[in-house]
Design a protein around this motif. Structure first.
Motif, short mmCIF file in Angstrom:
data_model
loop_
_atom_site.label_atom_id
_atom_site.label_comp_id
_atom_site.label_asym_id
_atom_site.label_seq_id
_atom_site.Cartn_x
_atom_site.Cartn_y
_atom_site.Cartn_z
N SER A 1 32.53 17.14 61.26
CA SER A 1 33.41 17.07 60.26
C SER A 1 34.12 18.28 59.75
N ARG A 2 35.27 18.29 59.22
CA ARG A 2 36.05 19.49 59.05
C ARG A 2 36.16 19.15 57.54
N PHE A 3 35.76 20.19 56.74
CA PHE A 3 36.05 20.28 55.32
C PHE A 3 37.11 21.52 54.81
N TYR A 4 37.63 21.11 53.49
CA TYR A 4 38.35 22.30 52.77
C TYR A 4 37.99 22.53 51.54
N LEU A 5 37.76 23.55 51.04
CA LEU A 5 37.61 23.74 49.41
C LEU A 5 38.78 24.70 48.92
N GLN A 6 39.33 24.41 47.95
CA GLN A 6 40.38 25.29 47.25
C GLN A 6 39.58 26.60 46.65
N VAL A 7 39.78 27.76 47.08
CA VAL A 7 39.26 29.19 46.65
C VAL A 7 40.37 29.87 46.30
N GLN B 1 23.70 17.05 56.77
CA GLN B 1 22.57 17.25 57.85
C GLN B 1 23.16 17.69 59.20
N GLY B 2 23.22 19.13 59.06
CA GLY B 2 23.93 19.67 60.34
C GLY B 2 24.33 21.10 60.02
N GLU B 3 24.75 21.60 61.25
CA GLU B 3 24.95 23.17 61.16
C GLU B 3 26.59 23.24 60.91
N VAL C 1 28.28 17.75 61.81
CA VAL C 1 27.59 16.45 60.72
C VAL C 1 28.42 15.38 60.96
N ARG C 2 27.68 14.22 60.88
CA ARG C 2 28.60 12.94 60.85
C ARG C 2 29.54 12.99 59.71
N PRO C 3 30.51 12.38 59.74
CA PRO C 3 31.28 12.27 58.50
C PRO C 3 30.85 11.18 57.65
N SER C 4 31.05 11.62 56.47
CA SER C 4 30.42 10.50 55.29
C SER C 4 31.57 9.47 54.89
N THR C 5 32.60 9.57 55.56
CA THR C 5 33.62 8.53 55.21
C THR C 5 34.33 8.24 56.64
N ARG C 6 35.23 7.15 56.73
CA ARG C 6 35.99 6.81 57.57
C ARG C 6 37.13 7.23 57.37
N GLU C 7 37.71 7.66 56.39
CA GLU C 7 39.02 7.90 56.46
C GLU C 7 39.01 9.30 55.50
N LEU C 8 40.24 10.18 55.38
CA LEU C 8 40.13 11.16 54.81
C LEU C 8 39.89 10.95 53.19
N GLY D 1 38.21 22.24 41.14
CA GLY D 1 39.18 22.61 42.20
C GLY D 1 39.36 21.39 43.34
N PHE D 2 40.26 21.58 44.29
CA PHE D 2 40.51 20.85 45.26
C PHE D 2 39.39 20.81 46.32
N ALA D 3 39.08 19.61 47.18
CA ALA D 3 38.43 19.55 48.16
C ALA D 3 38.90 18.37 49.09
N LEU D 4 38.64 18.66 50.33
CA LEU D 4 39.06 17.69 51.32
C LEU D 4 37.91 17.24 52.42
N HIS D 5 37.91 16.21 52.87
CA HIS D 5 36.81 15.78 53.72
C HIS D 5 37.53 15.15 54.55
N SER D 6 37.60 15.68 56.00
CA SER D 6 38.26 15.22 57.00
C SER D 6 37.13 15.29 58.11
N MET D 7 37.53 15.02 59.43
CA MET D 7 36.94 14.78 60.52
C MET D 7 37.37 15.17 61.86
N ARG D 8 36.81 15.54 62.82
CA ARG D 8 37.36 15.65 64.06
C ARG D 8 36.48 14.58 65.23
N SER D 9 35.50 14.12 64.71
CA SER D 9 34.76 13.15 65.77
C SER D 9 33.69 12.49 64.90
N ASP D 10 33.02 11.61 65.76
CA ASP D 10 31.99 10.73 65.13
C ASP D 10 30.77 11.69 64.69
N GLU D 11 30.90 13.00 65.25
CA GLU D 11 29.72 14.14 65.01
C GLU D 11 30.13 15.02 64.32
#
Length: 392
Positions: free
Chosen positions: A214-220, A253-255, A187-194, A202-212
């Motif tokens: 995304s890496r996300f985290y959810l507190q569970v 929009q992505g897998e 999924v294309r990141p929704s942000t330019r920075e974390l 709870g906590f959530a983090l939006h990160s990325m690995r490339s322009d295409e």
């Protein structure tokens, strides 16, 4: 068989140590339990401190990192219906972070080591440590590898630390009452920075690995399993925790390609040396991932260890080896405090009282309203400069 340094573990720590030693003409053999393919595909940390980027560049293995890594000059703290940017370029000029997956560093280091003729051995699953004093050696597959030193770079669950006799090492640890659900998605990141989002959910983090990607985290909850979460549930929860400011919409929009669960713990083993066995990286210390310090601490350890071993072989000096643990632990404990503070700042807990929650909100407000406090966050996040003892 004989070598100068036997290295257990082909993660970033072990591979970087082998490479730095090779550049100094010091022989090493690296033994890894997993396959090469597994090591190169294992998704782990992706936020590199300035010092880590500089170390890899100085070592001659930073070309692809420079070409493909994403340089960031800030992060966003999102809470109370608003986003607050921590601007590195203003608070710590000239220093930032680079997003580049740990598995990419592993690929770069494996390639460099193999091209240089370093002896890397994968799928060695029966390594045992022999004498750690007068005649250090490893055994595996019916073979014996004699050496001058053993570098335990085999992670928290490896064989190195447990080989140290009880009573010769002291352990400090803390377990947190939550875990992280890690999501990798095409999924294309929704942000330019974390984005670090704190909410009542709870906590959530939006990160990325490339322009295409995304890496996300959810507190569970800590007992969570990846299969407990369906894909539509993951997206719904990510949207609920991130879409808390006006005009922000999370791209879904992505897998989703992988889901994993990371435990949240703090751990330090002291000292990091026993005889001729030297621990580095996760074998010696663990931090919760909130502060993005794990991989960066491993690189800092290896800088000191490689320099110490080089001094030993070039000049017969053991003073740096004798101080190896002391030097590394100064940075380790600073990172432990920062990681604990970031975790406490951003996560909710079923055990938190209303008083605890108001303190947490007061701390968040202070971070984004005080330049001094924002600078403290920024300088720790991008990584403190290396001391004279840590510099090669």
């Amino acid at each position: 068989m004989r070598t100068q340094v036997a290295i257990i573990g082909a993660g970033p720590a072990g591979l970087l140590l082998a490479w730095l030693l090779r550049r100094q003409g010091i022989a090493a053999v690296v033994l890894e339990r997993r396959s090469r393919e597994y090591c190169e595909r294992r998704v782990r940390a992706g936020v590199l401190e300035q010092g880590t980027v500089d170390t890899l560049a100085e070592a001659g293995v930073g070309a692809r990192l420079k070409a493909e890594g994403q340089v960031h000059h800030g992060i966003e703290l999102r809470f109370g219906g608003a986003g607050h940017r921590i601007a590195f370029e203003e608070l710590v000029p000239g220093r930032g972070i680079t997003v580049y997956g740990q598995q990419e560093i592993v690929k770069d280091l494996i390639k460099a080591n193999l091209e240089a003729g370093v002896d890397l051995r994968f799928e060695i699953d029966d390594v045992a440590i022999g004498d750690m004093a007068d005649h250090p050696h490893l055994t595996f597959g019916g073979e014996r590898l004699d050496c001058d030193f053993i570098a335990g770079c085999d992670g928290f669950h490896g064989v190195s630390r447990p080989a140290i006799p009880p009573g010769a090492i002291r352990v400090f640890e803390k377990t947190y009452p939550f875990a992280w659900l890690g999501i990798l998605a095409n999924v294309r990141p929704s942000t330019r920075e974390l984005i670090y989002s704190a909410s009542e959910r709870g906590f959530a983090l939006h990160s990325m690995r490339s322009d295409e990607v995304s890496r996300f985290y959810l507190q569970v909850p800590p007992q969570t399993r990846p299969e407990d979460w369906a894909e539509d549930e993951i997206w719904a929860e990510l949207k609920a925790r991130h879409e808390t400011v006006p005009d922000f919409e999370l791209n879904t929009q992505g897998e989703i390609t992988s889901v994993d669960v990371a435990a949240m713990r703090s751990f330090v083993a002291e000292p990091m040396r026993h005889g001729r066995l030297l621990l580095a990286g996760d074998a010696a210390h663990i931090v919760p991932p909130t502060g993005a310090k794990g991989l960066n601490l491993a690189v800092a350890d290896i800088r000191v260890l490689a320099r110490s071993l080089t001094d030993y072989y070039r000049h017969g000096r053991e003073d740096l080896l004798d101080r190896y643990s002391e030097i590394c632990l100064r940075r380790v404990w600073r990172a432990q405090h920062f990681s604990w503070w970031m975790t406490s700042l951003l996560h909710t807990s079923d055990h938190a009282t209303l008083y605890d929650r108001r303190l947490q909100r007061a701390d968040l407000d202070y971070v984004v309203s005080s330049r001094a406090q924002a600078t403290t966050l920024a300088e720790n996040y991008v990584g403190l400069p290396f001391s004279a003892d840590e510099s090669g």
